[in-house]
Scaffold this motif. Structure first.
Motif, short mmCIF file in Angstrom:
data_model
loop_
_atom_site.label_atom_id
_atom_site.label_comp_id
_atom_site.label_asym_id
_atom_site.label_seq_id
_atom_site.Cartn_x
_atom_site.Cartn_y
_atom_site.Cartn_z
N UNK A 60 0.94 -1.00 0.10
CA UNK A 60 0.06 -0.07 0.04
C UNK A 60 1.01 1.20 0.09
N UNK A 61 1.95 1.36 0.76
CA UNK A 61 2.86 2.42 0.50
C UNK A 61 3.52 2.51 -0.74
N UNK A 63 2.47 1.45 -3.51
CA UNK A 63 1.60 1.93 -4.43
C UNK A 63 1.17 3.14 -4.62
N UNK A 64 1.65 3.82 -3.59
CA UNK A 64 1.29 5.31 -3.33
C UNK A 64 -0.15 5.48 -2.55
N UNK A 65 -0.58 4.54 -1.99
CA UNK A 65 -1.82 4.85 -1.00
C UNK A 65 -1.61 5.43 -0.01
N UNK A 66 -0.52 5.69 0.40
CA UNK A 66 -0.02 6.41 1.75
C UNK A 66 0.49 7.61 1.66
N UNK A 67 0.27 8.44 0.47
CA UNK A 67 0.90 9.78 0.32
C UNK A 67 -0.17 10.81 0.28
N UNK A 71 -5.78 8.63 1.12
CA UNK A 71 -5.55 7.46 1.09
C UNK A 71 -5.04 6.93 2.32
N UNK A 72 -4.82 7.68 3.29
CA UNK A 72 -4.33 7.24 4.73
C UNK A 72 -5.50 7.12 5.32
N UNK A 73 -6.77 7.89 5.33
CA UNK A 73 -7.94 7.68 5.74
C UNK A 73 -8.57 6.43 5.40
N UNK A 74 -8.66 6.06 3.82
CA UNK A 74 -9.30 4.74 3.70
C UNK A 74 -8.56 3.89 4.19
N UNK A 75 -7.18 3.71 4.25
CA UNK A 75 -6.76 2.62 4.86
C UNK A 75 -7.08 2.46 6.43
N UNK A 76 -7.12 3.49 7.18
CA UNK A 76 -7.70 3.49 8.63
C UNK A 76 -9.07 2.97 8.48
N UNK A 77 -9.96 3.71 7.57
CA UNK A 77 -11.30 3.43 7.97
C UNK A 77 -11.67 1.83 7.27
N UNK A 78 -10.73 1.52 6.43
CA UNK A 78 -11.22 0.05 6.02
C UNK A 78 -10.38 -1.14 6.94
N UNK A 79 -9.79 -0.76 8.01
CA UNK A 79 -9.33 -1.73 8.82
C UNK A 79 -10.26 -1.64 10.33
#
Length: 79
Positions: A60-61, A63-67, A71-79
């Motif tokens: 995820x990092x 692939x640019x999903x943490x920049x 992206x960060x909010x999506x990672x947090x909300x999906x977990x």
């Protein structure tokens, strides 16, 4: 405190302008407009792991999903 509030506190902790970042969720956090440093993203990463007990996969990092905030909010909300 919910996940969004914890994420807000993490961003403020690294010196980010949360209101601006929240209003521009697709802006690159390392870009000129937001101006966070690579070390700030590293701190955000470790704080999310610690405070929210979320493991962020390396891909995820890479692939640019943490920049971006989005992206960060999506990672947090999906977990």
């Amino acid at each position: 405190m919910n996940e969004e509030e914890k994420l807000k506190q993490i961003i403020i902790k690294v010196g980010g302008d949360y209101e601006y970042i929240r209003a521009h969720p697709k802006e690159k956090l390392l870009g000129r407009k937001i101006g966070l440093w690579a070390r700030d993203l590293l701190i955000i990463y470790f704080e999310i792991k610690k405070e929210l007990n979320i493991n962020i996969p390396e891909n995820m990092i890479l692939n640019g999903e943490f920049d971006t905030y989005e992206g960060i909010e999506k990672i947090v909300m999906d977990n």
